[in-house]
Design a protein around this motif. Structure first.
Motif, PDB file in Angstrom:
ATOM      1  N   UNK A   1       0.806  -1.221   0.000  1.00  0.00           N
ATOM      2  CA  UNK A   1       0.000   0.000   0.000  1.00  0.00           C
ATOM      3  C   UNK A   1       0.844   1.279   0.000  1.00  0.00           C
ATOM      4  N   UNK A   2       2.095   1.164  -0.423  1.00  0.00           N
ATOM      5  CA  UNK A   2       2.915   2.363  -0.585  1.00  0.00           C
ATOM      6  C   UNK A   2       2.365   3.203  -1.734  1.00  0.00           C
ATOM      7  N   UNK A   3       2.685   4.499  -1.736  1.00  0.00           N
ATOM      8  CA  UNK A   3       2.198   5.402  -2.781  1.00  0.00           C
ATOM      9  C   UNK A   3       0.725   5.715  -2.679  1.00  0.00           C
ATOM     10  N   UNK A   4       0.171   5.632  -1.463  1.00  0.00           N
ATOM     11  CA  UNK A   4      -1.281   5.734  -1.280  1.00  0.00           C
ATOM     12  C   UNK A   4      -1.833   7.124  -1.596  1.00  0.00           C
ATOM     13  N   UNK A   5      -1.020   8.157  -1.411  1.00  0.00           N
ATOM     14  CA  UNK A   5      -1.542   9.535  -1.568  1.00  0.00           C
ATOM     15  C   UNK A   5      -2.045   9.766  -2.992  1.00  0.00           C
ATOM     16  N   UNK A   6      -1.259   9.381  -4.000  1.00  0.00           N
ATOM     17  CA  UNK A   6      -1.676   9.592  -5.386  1.00  0.00           C
ATOM     18  C   UNK A   6      -2.922   8.775  -5.714  1.00  0.00           C
ATOM     19  N   UNK A   7      -3.034   7.589  -5.138  1.00  0.00           N
ATOM     20  CA  UNK A   7      -4.214   6.744  -5.405  1.00  0.00           C
ATOM     21  C   UNK A   7      -5.469   7.340  -4.761  1.00  0.00           C
ATOM     22  N   UNK A   8      -5.321   7.958  -3.587  1.00  0.00           N
ATOM     23  CA  UNK A   8      -6.473   8.625  -2.958  1.00  0.00           C
ATOM     24  C   UNK A   8      -6.920   9.807  -3.820  1.00  0.00           C
ATOM     25  N   UNK A   9      -5.951  10.584  -4.306  1.00  0.00           N
ATOM     26  CA  UNK A   9      -6.281  11.717  -5.193  1.00  0.00           C
ATOM     27  C   UNK A   9      -6.979  11.208  -6.447  1.00  0.00           C
ATOM     28  N   UNK A  10      -6.476  10.107  -6.992  1.00  0.00           N
ATOM     29  CA  UNK A  10      -7.093   9.498  -8.177  1.00  0.00           C
ATOM     30  C   UNK A  10      -8.534   9.096  -7.900  1.00  0.00           C
ATOM     31  N   UNK A  11      -8.768   8.515  -6.739  1.00  0.00           N
ATOM     32  CA  UNK A  11     -10.124   8.102  -6.359  1.00  0.00           C
ATOM     33  C   UNK A  11     -11.069   9.299  -6.340  1.00  0.00           C
ATOM     34  N   UNK A  12     -10.609  10.404  -5.770  1.00  0.00           N
ATOM     35  CA  UNK A  12     -11.432  11.619  -5.709  1.00  0.00           C
ATOM     36  C   UNK A  12     -11.748  12.127  -7.115  1.00  0.00           C
ATOM     37  N   UNK A  13     -10.755  12.105  -7.991  1.00  0.00           N
ATOM     38  CA  UNK A  13     -10.948  12.584  -9.363  1.00  0.00           C
ATOM     39  C   UNK A  13     -11.930  11.693 -10.115  1.00  0.00           C
ATOM     40  N   UNK A  14     -11.707  10.377 -10.085  1.00  0.00           N
ATOM     41  CA  UNK A  14     -12.585   9.435 -10.793  1.00  0.00           C
ATOM     42  C   UNK A  14     -14.020   9.525 -10.268  1.00  0.00           C
ATOM     43  N   UNK A  15     -14.150   9.517  -8.937  1.00  0.00           N
ATOM     44  CA  UNK A  15     -15.479   9.556  -8.326  1.00  0.00           C
ATOM     45  C   UNK A  15     -16.181  10.876  -8.621  1.00  0.00           C
TER      46      UNK A  15
END
Length: 450
Positions: free
Chosen positions: A190-204
């Protein structure tokens, strides 16, 4: 053009036939595999691809792949039938209509906010738990809620499917895709989680805007302020008893998933028990419970059978020994590309592979051992390679006719694949464009740790 696209059954059969014919022309090959006994996952050994004797598929095998696909997908098929049966019993008690009527009255004037909240909750379940098939029980209820608010079935399906889908694709804590892909790539979990959270916000966020724009354009006389209120009865004592059964069942199911690794079999069992208990709590006789369960399950036949046919796509490739050949050929296509082109190419390759290997964890185990090596050779980080896998797999889950849970979701909403394609394509293009930009950024910043 979309009018010329055949129905889901016919389309999948065409794919199976084409792959059967392809087995006569695509050289057979295979990778060596290692099995992780603790997780029960088979991993491809990089650089182990070798040619094997061709095993072209016969006409009989083309047809045999369909019942075998149904047998291999029997757990999900049975799951869908039991969900349909359970929902049929619950509907027969009148609880669903009464509950939805109550919710619609209370949410009057805030319908769009409710849409956003529902999509956000399902997106979190996809991102945190890798929710996909597990969300199928919620489709009938959310679809009914959508219709009661004056919206349509596509809106109901979209709230759940796009919610879970965006979370699954971003997958900041998804154990089935991100977890396995990072493990194979030897990255910290689960490293690199910050970019994936930002991605989730954008996609959603993009998906919520798209769905709300859709509901704003719906012309429906059955609006929440008019006839919808009149059609639903008030909650009665038996309805509250059924609601108690439902709440306890879902608490037990969620606890089982989190604490005891409940999956399809165990969840199916919970729904079967819930159907019986709900019927008794709602005052139905055993005979009526049985009849309503069969009626509800029969309504799911179309979706249940198509799941098996979708599974036959991978079965036919195994018959012809061409699955690994396709993986190898696609991997070779992007070898030697520039870093940015490699990242984008990897995502495209995973999108294509998802047609043939619809399981996210299965695709991660099969392709990431190869992709991590290509990442090292192409000058991109392994973390970017994992992100490319998540986007390629996750976004095509929302459009691939061979994705079992996606096809089941459409079946629960009585929506044809080509109708969904027509409605969803603008959003799909937007999500892919966003994914492309994020991949370019991840390449430029050397998204890591490595």
């Amino acid at each position: 053009m979309l009018k010329k696209i055949p129905g889901s059954y016919v389309l999948l059969f065409y794919i199976i036939v084409v792959l059967g014919i392809a087995s006569y022309f695509i050289p057979a090959g295979t990778y060596d595999r290692e099995i992780d006994t603790t997780k029960g996952i088979s991993y491809v050994v990089p650089h182990s691809y070798k040619s094997v004797e061709n095993t072209p598929v016969s006409i009989f095998d083309i047809f045999k792949s369909i019942p075998e696909g149904m047998m291999e997908a029997s757990d999900i098929i049975i799951f869908v039938l039991i969900i349909g049966g359970a929902f049929g019993v619950i509907q027969a008690t009148g609880t669903t209509d009464a509950l939805i009527g109550n919710l619609v009255r209370k949410s009057s004037g805030n319908e769009k906010t409710i849409v956003a909240i529902i999509m956000t909750l399902f997106s979190l379940s996809g991102a945190l738990f890798g929710t996909a098939e597990e969300a199928l029980p919620f489709y009938p209820l959310i679809i009914c809620f959508s219709l009661a608010m004056g919206y349509d079935k596509i809106t109901g399906v979209a709230m759940v499917l796009l919610g879970t889908g965006t979370g699954f694709a971003a997958g900041f804590l998804n154990p089935f895709t991100t977890g396995i892909a990072q493990n194979v790539s030897e990255l910290p979990l689960y490293s690199g989680i910050v970019l994936r959270v930002i991605t989730n916000v954008i996609f959603l966020g993009t998906s919520i805007v798209f769905v709300i724009r859709h509901v704003n354009n719906i012309k429906n006389d059955l609006t929440p302020s008019s006839k919808a209120f009149e059609d639903f009865q008030a909650m009665k004592t038996e309805h509250y008893r059924v609601m108690t059964v439902l709440v306890l069942s879902f608490i037990f199911m969620i606890a089982g998933i989190l604490k005891f690794s409940f999956y399809i079999l165990e969840i199916s069992t919970v729904f079967f028990i819930m159907a019986i208990a709900s019927g008794l709590a709602g005052g139905l006789t055993p005979g009526r419970i049985s009849a309503e369960f069969v009626k509800g399950a029969s309504a799911m036949t179309y979706g249940a059978l198509i799941i098996g046919i979708a599974k036959a796509v991978s079965v036919i490739m195994i018959y012809g020994n061409i699955m690994d050949s396709i993986i190898h050929a696609l991997a070779e296509l992007i070898e030697g590309f520039s870093p940015v082109a490699s990242a984008v190419g990897m995502s495209f390759v995973h999108g294509v592979l998802n047609i043939f290997i619809s399981s996210g964890s299965g695709q991660a185990a099969a392709s990431m051992p190869i992709m991590k090596t290509l990442a090292d050779m192409s000058g991109i980080t392994r973390q970017t390679a994992v992100l490319a896998f998540q986007f390629g797999d996750g976004l095509t889950n929302l459009i691939s006719p061979t994705s079992g849970y996606f096809i089941a979701a459409l079946a629960l909403g009585d929506i044809e694949w080509k109708d969904w394609l027509k409605w969803f394509m603008p959003l799909f293009i937007a999500l892919c464009a966003e994914a492309l930009i994020i991949l370019i950024i991840s390449t430029v910043i050397n998204y890591g740790p490595f």
